[in-house]
Design a protein around this motif. Structure first.
Motif, PDB file in Angstrom:
ATOM      1  N   ARG A  63       0.833  -1.205   0.000  1.00  0.00           N
ATOM      2  CA  ARG A  63       0.000   0.000   0.000  1.00  0.00           C
ATOM      3  C   ARG A  63       0.872   1.261   0.000  1.00  0.00           C
ATOM      4  N   GLU A  64       1.964   1.233   0.764  1.00  0.00           N
ATOM      5  CA  GLU A  64       2.871   2.382   0.788  1.00  0.00           C
ATOM      6  C   GLU A  64       3.558   2.561  -0.563  1.00  0.00           C
ATOM      7  N   ASP A  65       3.951   1.455  -1.177  1.00  0.00           N
ATOM      8  CA  ASP A  65       4.578   1.533  -2.495  1.00  0.00           C
ATOM      9  C   ASP A  65       3.621   2.157  -3.505  1.00  0.00           C
ATOM     10  N   TRP A  66       2.375   1.725  -3.502  1.00  0.00           N
ATOM     11  CA  TRP A  66       1.393   2.285  -4.419  1.00  0.00           C
ATOM     12  C   TRP A  66       1.151   3.768  -4.142  1.00  0.00           C
ATOM     13  N   ARG A  67       1.134   4.161  -2.875  1.00  0.00           N
ATOM     14  CA  ARG A  67       0.949   5.580  -2.548  1.00  0.00           C
ATOM     15  C   ARG A  67       2.045   6.418  -3.204  1.00  0.00           C
ATOM     16  N   ARG A  68       3.276   5.944  -3.092  1.00  0.00           N
ATOM     17  CA  ARG A  68       4.402   6.667  -3.692  1.00  0.00           C
ATOM     18  C   ARG A  68       4.313   6.668  -5.217  1.00  0.00           C
ATOM     19  N   ARG A  69       3.921   5.537  -5.805  1.00  0.00           N
ATOM     20  CA  ARG A  69       3.851   5.437  -7.266  1.00  0.00           C
ATOM     21  C   ARG A  69       2.830   6.418  -7.832  1.00  0.00           C
ATOM     22  N   PHE A  70       1.716   6.561  -7.157  1.00  0.00           N
ATOM     23  CA  PHE A  70       0.696   7.509  -7.641  1.00  0.00           C
ATOM     24  C   PHE A  70       1.219   8.946  -7.575  1.00  0.00           C
ATOM     25  N   ILE A  71       1.949   9.262  -6.499  1.00  0.00           N
ATOM     26  CA  ILE A  71       2.534  10.601  -6.374  1.00  0.00           C
ATOM     27  C   ILE A  71       3.523  10.853  -7.509  1.00  0.00           C
ATOM     28  N   LEU A  72       4.406   9.877  -7.748  1.00  0.00           N
ATOM     29  CA  LEU A  72       5.429  10.028  -8.781  1.00  0.00           C
ATOM     30  C   LEU A  72       4.809  10.081 -10.169  1.00  0.00           C
ATOM     31  N   ASN A  73       3.779   9.271 -10.395  1.00  0.00           N
ATOM     32  CA  ASN A  73       3.141   9.261 -11.708  1.00  0.00           C
ATOM     33  C   ASN A  73       2.481  10.610 -12.005  1.00  0.00           C
ATOM     34  N   ASP A  74       1.970  11.261 -10.973  1.00  0.00           N
ATOM     35  CA  ASP A  74       1.410  12.601 -11.164  1.00  0.00           C
ATOM     36  C   ASP A  74       2.495  13.578 -11.633  1.00  0.00           C
ATOM     37  N   GLU A  75       3.710  13.414 -11.105  1.00  0.00           N
ATOM     38  CA  GLU A  75       4.827  14.258 -11.544  1.00  0.00           C
ATOM     39  C   GLU A  75       5.172  13.970 -13.005  1.00  0.00           C
ATOM     40  N   PHE A  76       5.156  12.692 -13.383  1.00  0.00           N
ATOM     41  CA  PHE A  76       5.456  12.328 -14.768  1.00  0.00           C
ATOM     42  C   PHE A  76       4.437  12.937 -15.735  1.00  0.00           C
ATOM     43  N   LYS A  77       3.176  12.939 -15.326  1.00  0.00           N
ATOM     44  CA  LYS A  77       2.128  13.470 -16.201  1.00  0.00           C
ATOM     45  C   LYS A  77       2.301  14.962 -16.463  1.00  0.00           C
ATOM     46  N   LYS A  78       2.847  15.679 -15.492  1.00  0.00           N
ATOM     47  CA  LYS A  78       3.062  17.116 -15.653  1.00  0.00           C
ATOM     48  C   LYS A  78       4.204  17.407 -16.626  1.00  0.00           C
ATOM     49  N   ALA A  79       5.129  16.487 -16.764  1.00  0.00           N
ATOM     50  CA  ALA A  79       6.331  16.709 -17.567  1.00  0.00           C
ATOM     51  C   ALA A  79       6.034  16.537 -19.053  1.00  0.00           C
ATOM     52  N   GLU A  80       6.759  17.280 -19.867  1.00  0.00           N
ATOM     53  CA  GLU A  80       6.669  17.154 -21.313  1.00  0.00           C
ATOM     54  C   GLU A  80       8.060  16.885 -21.876  1.00  0.00           C
ATOM     55  N   PRO A  81       8.140  16.107 -22.956  1.00  0.00           N
ATOM     56  CA  PRO A  81       9.454  15.882 -23.591  1.00  0.00           C
ATOM     57  C   PRO A  81      10.126  17.209 -23.946  1.00  0.00           C
TER      58      PRO A  81
END
Length: 249
Positions: A63-81
Motif C-alpha cells: 500500500r505504501e509503495d502504491w501511494r508513492r507510485r501515484f505521487i510520482l506518476n502525477d509528476e510524470f504526467k506534468k512533464a513534457e518531452p
C-alpha cells in the motif's frame, strides 16, 4: 574551445555515424521537470527505498509503495518531452538511431515519439503496472480503482497475482532480456552517446565501456563529470537540450 565549437564536433560525429546508441539517465528527465531520485531533495532522500521482497510479503508495504507510485506518476504526467528527447526522435527519423537505452522510468521517450522497439528500459517503466505472476499489463487508473474499491493492494483479474508498477524495485532482478539486448546493441553501434547519466550504477554503466571496446566512439554529455570521462572521445558538461538543439532546427 568555446561551446559552439564543441557543439559542432558533436554534430559532425552524429552525421558521420549510422548506428547510434543514445544512453539516457536522469539528466534528460530533470530538464523536463521530473524529480531526480538521487540528488539532495530527491525521492530517495525523502523516502526509504522499498525492497522487492518486502513488497511481495507485506500488504502494508504494498500500500505504501502504491501511494508513492501515484505521487510520482502525477509528476510524470506534468512533464513534457524536451529538446533532448526531440533531438533523439530526429535521429530516429534519419534512420541513424540503433536504440535508446534508458535508466529512466517515466515513459518520456515514448511520449516524445520514439517507437517502443527503439527503447530499452533497463529499470522498467513507472507509468503502468503488470501482474507479477502472468505479466498482464494494467493502467494506474485501473489499479487506483481496485484499491479504492477493495481497500487492499490490487490483484490481477486473470490469475489473482499481485499487481506492481512495472519498475524494478531494490532487490528485484534486472530484466535479463533487456540487458542482453542492450549489450548486443552496445557492441554493434559506431557511436555511443551518454546523455544525462552519472554512470555510477552498474551493470548499466558498463555499456559505454562495452561500446568503446568494440570500436565505437564514446561521447558523454552531462551536467557534471562522470567516472568514465577518461575513456570518452568527447565530453561536454552542459545542458542536454541546449547541446542538442541544432538537431531539431
Amino acid at each position: 574551445m568555446d561551446f559552439k565549437s564543441r557543439q559542432q564536433i558533436l554534430l559532425e560525429a552524429i552525421n558521420a555515424a549510422s548506428n547510434i546508441i543514445v544512453f539516457t539517465g536522469a539528466g534528460i528527465s530533470t530538464e523536463s521537470g521530473v524529480p531526480d531520485y538521487r540528488s539532495p531533495g530527491g525521492l530517495w532522500h525523502k523516502f526509504e527505498p522499498i525492497m522487492y521482497e518486502d513488497f511481495v510479503s507485506s500488504e502494508e508495504t504494498r500500500r505504501e509503495d502504491w501511494r508513492r507510485r501515484f505521487i510520482l506518476n502525477d509528476e510524470f504526467k506534468k512533464a513534457e518531452p524536451n529538446n533532448g528527447h526531440l533531438a533523439i526522435v530526429e535521429l530516429q527519423k534519419q534512420n541513424r538511431l540503433l536504440r535508446v537505452i534508458t535508466q529512466n522510468v517515466d515513459g518520456l521517450h515514448q511520449r516524445s515519439g520514439l517507437s517502443d522497439d527503439n527503447v530499452i528500459e533497463l529499470h522498467g517503466n513507472c507509468t503502468y503496472a503488470t501482474c507479477l505472476t502472468c505479466a498482464k499489463p494494467y493502467s494506474f487508473e485501473k489499479c487506483h480503482e481496485k484499491i479504492e474499491t477493495t481497500d487492499q493492494s490490487p490483484l490481477c483479474d486473470e490469475c489473482g497475482g499481485l499487481l506492481k508498477a512495472a519498475v524494478i524495485n531494490f532487490g528485484q532482478a534486472m530484466p535479463l532480456d533487456a540487458m542482453m539486448q542492450a549489450e548486443d546493441d552496445a557492441r554493434a553501434c559506431d557511436l555511443f552517446i551518454v546523455l544525462g547519466s552519472s554512470l555510477q550504477v552498474y551493470p548499466a554503466a558498463a555499456l559505454p565501456q562495452i561500446a568503446k571496446r568494440n570500436g565505437a566512439k564514446l561521447f558523454i554529455i552531462n551536467r557534471d563529470p562522470t567516472p568514465l570521462d577518461h575513456l570518452a572521445d568527447f565530453v561536454l558538461n552542459a545542458e542536454l537540450g541546449r547541446s542538442l538543439h541544432p538537431l531539431i532546427i
